[in-house]
Scaffold this motif. Structure first.
Motif, PDB file in Angstrom:
ATOM      1  N   SER A 266       0.780  -1.217  -0.374  1.00 45.50           N
ATOM      2  CA  SER A 266      -0.071  -0.213  -0.154  1.00 45.50           C
ATOM      3  C   SER A 266       0.870   0.977  -0.308  1.00 45.50           C
ATOM      4  O   SER A 266       0.230   2.535   0.086  1.00 45.50           O
ATOM      5  CB  SER A 266      -0.807  -0.081   1.362  1.00 45.50           C
ATOM      6  N   SER A 292      -0.274  -3.650   4.117  1.00 46.25           N
ATOM      7  CA  SER A 292      -0.395  -2.664   4.523  1.00 46.25           C
ATOM      8  C   SER A 292       0.922  -1.876   5.137  1.00 46.25           C
ATOM      9  O   SER A 292       1.992  -2.766   5.531  1.00 46.25           O
ATOM     10  CB  SER A 292      -1.180  -2.758   5.895  1.00 46.25           C
ATOM     11  N   ARG A 303      -7.169   2.417   2.135  1.00 45.80           N
ATOM     12  CA  ARG A 303      -8.239   2.273   2.528  1.00 45.80           C
ATOM     13  C   ARG A 303      -9.607   1.802   1.709  1.00 45.80           C
ATOM     14  O   ARG A 303     -10.877   1.906   1.485  1.00 45.80           O
ATOM     15  CB  ARG A 303      -8.427   2.148   3.893  1.00 45.80           C
ATOM     16  N   SER A 304     -10.045   3.257   1.660  1.00 46.93           N
ATOM     17  CA  SER A 304     -11.180   3.971   0.664  1.00 46.93           C
ATOM     18  C   SER A 304     -10.656   3.463  -0.638  1.00 46.93           C
ATOM     19  O   SER A 304     -11.716   3.303  -1.055  1.00 46.93           O
ATOM     20  CB  SER A 304     -10.888   5.589   0.363  1.00 46.93           C
ATOM     21  N   VAL A 306      -9.935   0.515  -1.445  1.00 47.60           N
ATOM     22  CA  VAL A 306     -10.415  -0.808  -1.065  1.00 47.60           C
ATOM     23  C   VAL A 306     -11.761  -1.248  -1.178  1.00 47.60           C
ATOM     24  O   VAL A 306     -12.136  -1.818  -1.618  1.00 47.60           O
ATOM     25  CB  VAL A 306      -9.696  -1.012  -0.273  1.00 47.60           C
ATOM     26  N   LYS A 307     -12.705  -0.047  -0.036  1.00 48.61           N
ATOM     27  CA  LYS A 307     -13.762   0.059   0.110  1.00 48.61           C
ATOM     28  C   LYS A 307     -14.704   0.097  -1.665  1.00 48.61           C
ATOM     29  O   LYS A 307     -15.171  -0.400  -0.656  1.00 48.61           O
ATOM     30  CB  LYS A 307     -13.695   1.011   1.790  1.00 48.61           C
ATOM     31  N   ASN A 308     -14.229   1.542  -1.554  1.00 46.97           N
ATOM     32  CA  ASN A 308     -15.133   1.548  -2.734  1.00 46.97           C
ATOM     33  C   ASN A 308     -14.762   0.794  -4.241  1.00 46.97           C
ATOM     34  O   ASN A 308     -15.334   0.487  -5.191  1.00 46.97           O
ATOM     35  CB  ASN A 308     -14.810   2.984  -2.961  1.00 46.97           C
ATOM     36  N   LYS A 310     -15.065  -2.766  -6.274  1.00 50.08           N
ATOM     37  CA  LYS A 310     -16.029  -4.124  -6.253  1.00 50.08           C
ATOM     38  C   LYS A 310     -15.857  -4.296  -7.632  1.00 50.08           C
ATOM     39  O   LYS A 310     -16.561  -5.610  -6.930  1.00 50.08           O
ATOM     40  CB  LYS A 310     -17.458  -3.363  -6.166  1.00 50.08           C
ATOM     41  N   MET A 315      -7.805  -7.306  -1.348  1.00 47.54           N
ATOM     42  CA  MET A 315      -8.109  -7.170   0.756  1.00 47.54           C
ATOM     43  C   MET A 315      -6.550  -6.157   1.045  1.00 47.54           C
ATOM     44  O   MET A 315      -5.673  -6.650   0.564  1.00 47.54           O
ATOM     45  CB  MET A 315      -7.965  -8.474   0.955  1.00 47.54           C
TER      46      MET A 315
END
Length: 334
Positions: A266, A292, A303-304, A306-308, A310, A315
Motif C-alpha cells: 500500500s 499494509s 483503505r478508501s 479498497v472499500k469502494n 467492487k 484485501m
C-alpha cells in the motif's frame, strides 16, 4: 573498470517468460566486476554498490543463444549492453522441465574480442513457459511486499540504507511470505506449478541481488522483471503507464487463458496499478492482496480505494496468514 587489469566479459541472462511458440529472453553483457554478494563488511558493501551502478557495458557485440535442441538464435547488445532475443519457434514446451523452465546457453560470437571470457564463453539462461498444470499465475511486487525495504520512509532513506549497507544474506523476507508464495505456487492440488512473476521498479542493476535473495529464502523460482536506470530517470509522457503496469499487462496478454492473483503493498502505486488492471481484465484477476505499510496518510487513501472497489476481491492484509486464509477459502490453495 579496474585501472590495473581488464575485467573479463560476462553475459547475465535475466529469467524471462515465453510460450510454446514464442521465445523471448533478455539480459545484459557487462565486464565482470566480481561483486561479492556474500560480503558483510561495510566497506565491501559500499564497493559493491559502486560496482553495481558503475557498470562497464559490452556494447554492440554479437551473441549466440543455443537451445537444448541445438537451435541457434542471433542477437546483438545495444549501447548499454542490453539484449533481447526473440523468435517464433515450435514445440518449445518439449524442451522444458516439469516446472516449465527451458534452459539455454549464451556466448559471444564476435571473434574480435580478445579479452579473457570466463566460463569458456558459455553463460546459462532460463525461460519460463508455464506448465499446463497451472491453475493461475501470480504477479507480485518485491519491495515492502516480500522484502522489507522502507520505500515509504522519509526521502526513502531506509530504502537507500538497506540497499547499500545490508548484504543480501542479512535481508529477511516479511514474515509468512515464503509460505504464502509456496502455497500459491503449488495451488489447490499441491502440484499445480503455478507461475510466479516478480515485478519491481528496481533497476536491473539489482537483478543478481534479488535473484539470490529469492533463492536463499526458498521463494518459488520465477521471472524477475525490473527496469533500466534510464527508464527510471526519464520523464514519462502524458498518459504513459508505469513500467510495472506495462510488464503485468504484457504477461496477461501473453497468457490469455490464465487468471492471475496480484500481490503488492500500500506504500506506492500498486493499488492504483492493480485496480486499473483489474478493471481492464475483470474476469482474469482472481484477487488482489495489498500488504499494509506504516504510513497513516497513505493507508487512509488505500483503505478508501479498497472499500469502494467492487470489481474483484481486494484485501488489505497485515500479515501473510490473512492472504492464506482468503486463498484457501476461495479454492486457490488447500
Amino acid at each position: 573498470m579496474s585501472w590495473l587489469k581488464k575485467d573479463p566479459f560476462q553475459i547475465i541472462a535475466f529469467q524471462s517468460y515465453g510460450t510454446n511458440s514464442h521465445f523471448y529472453a533478455r539480459g545484459r553483457a557487462l565486464e565482470d566486476e566480481s561483486i561479492d554478494l556474500e560480503a558483510r563488511n561495510t566497506w565491501r558493501l559500499l564497493v559493491n554498490s559502486w560496482k553495481r551502478f558503475e557498470t562497464d557495458e559490452v556494447k554492440n557485440v554479437g551473441l549466440d543463444l543455443k537451445l537444448p535442441n541445438n537451435t541457434i538464435i542471433k542477437a546483438t547488445t545495444d549501447r548499454k549492453g542490453y539484449f533481447i532475443v526473440e523468435a517464433n519457434l515450435q514445440d518449445l514446451k518439449t524442451l522444458t522441465n516439469d516446472e516449465g523452465w527451458l534452459s539455454f546457453e549464451l556466448s559471444f560470437n564476435d571473434v574480435t574480442i580478445k579479452r579473457n571470457i570466463q566460463n569458456q564463453n558459455r553463460f546459462p539462461g532460463e525461460l519460463l513457459i508455464p506448465s499446463s498444470k497451472a491453475q493461475f499465475g501470480v504477479a507480485s511486487d518485491i519491495d515492502d511486499t516480500i522484502l522489507q525495504t522502507g520505500v515509504v520512509s522519509w526521502l526513502k532513506w531506509r530504502l537507500i540504507y538497506n540497499s547499500i549497507f545490508k548484504s543480501v544474506k542479512s535481508r529477511m523476507p516479511l514474515e509468512g511470505s515464503v509460505d504464502l508464495f509456496q502455497r500459491l505456487h503449488r495451488g489447490f492440488s499441491g502440484k499445480n506449478a503455478n507461475p510466479i512473476f516478480y515485478v519491481s521498479h528496481s533497476p536491473w542493476n539489482f537483478y543478481r541481488y534479488l535473484e539470490l535473495f529469492l533463492k536463499q529464502n526458498n521463494f518459488p523460482k520465477g521471472p524477475i522483471l525490473l527496469r533500466s536506470v534510464s527508464e527510471a530517470l526519464k520523464k514519462k509522457q502524458e498518459g504513459e503507464k508505469p513500467q510495472k503496469q506495462k510488464e503485468i499487462l504484457n504477461i496477461l496478454k501473453t497468457y490469455p487463458k490464465l487468471p492471475f492473483i496480484l500481490i503488492g503493498d500500500s506504500g506506492e502505486h500498486d493499488p492504483d496499478i492493480y485496480i486499473e488492471i483489474a478493471e481492464m481484465f475483470p474476469d482474469r484477476i482472481l484477487a488482489i492482496y495489498l500488504r499494509s505499510v506504516k504510513h497513516k496518510k497513505k493507508m487512509l487513501r488505500v483503505r478508501s480505494l479498497v472499500k469502494n472497489f467492487k470489481t474483484t476481491p481486494m484485501m488489505l492484509i497485515d500479515n501473510s496468514q490473512q492472504a492464506i486464509e482468503h486463498a484457501r477459502k476461495h479454492g486457490f490453495i488447500t
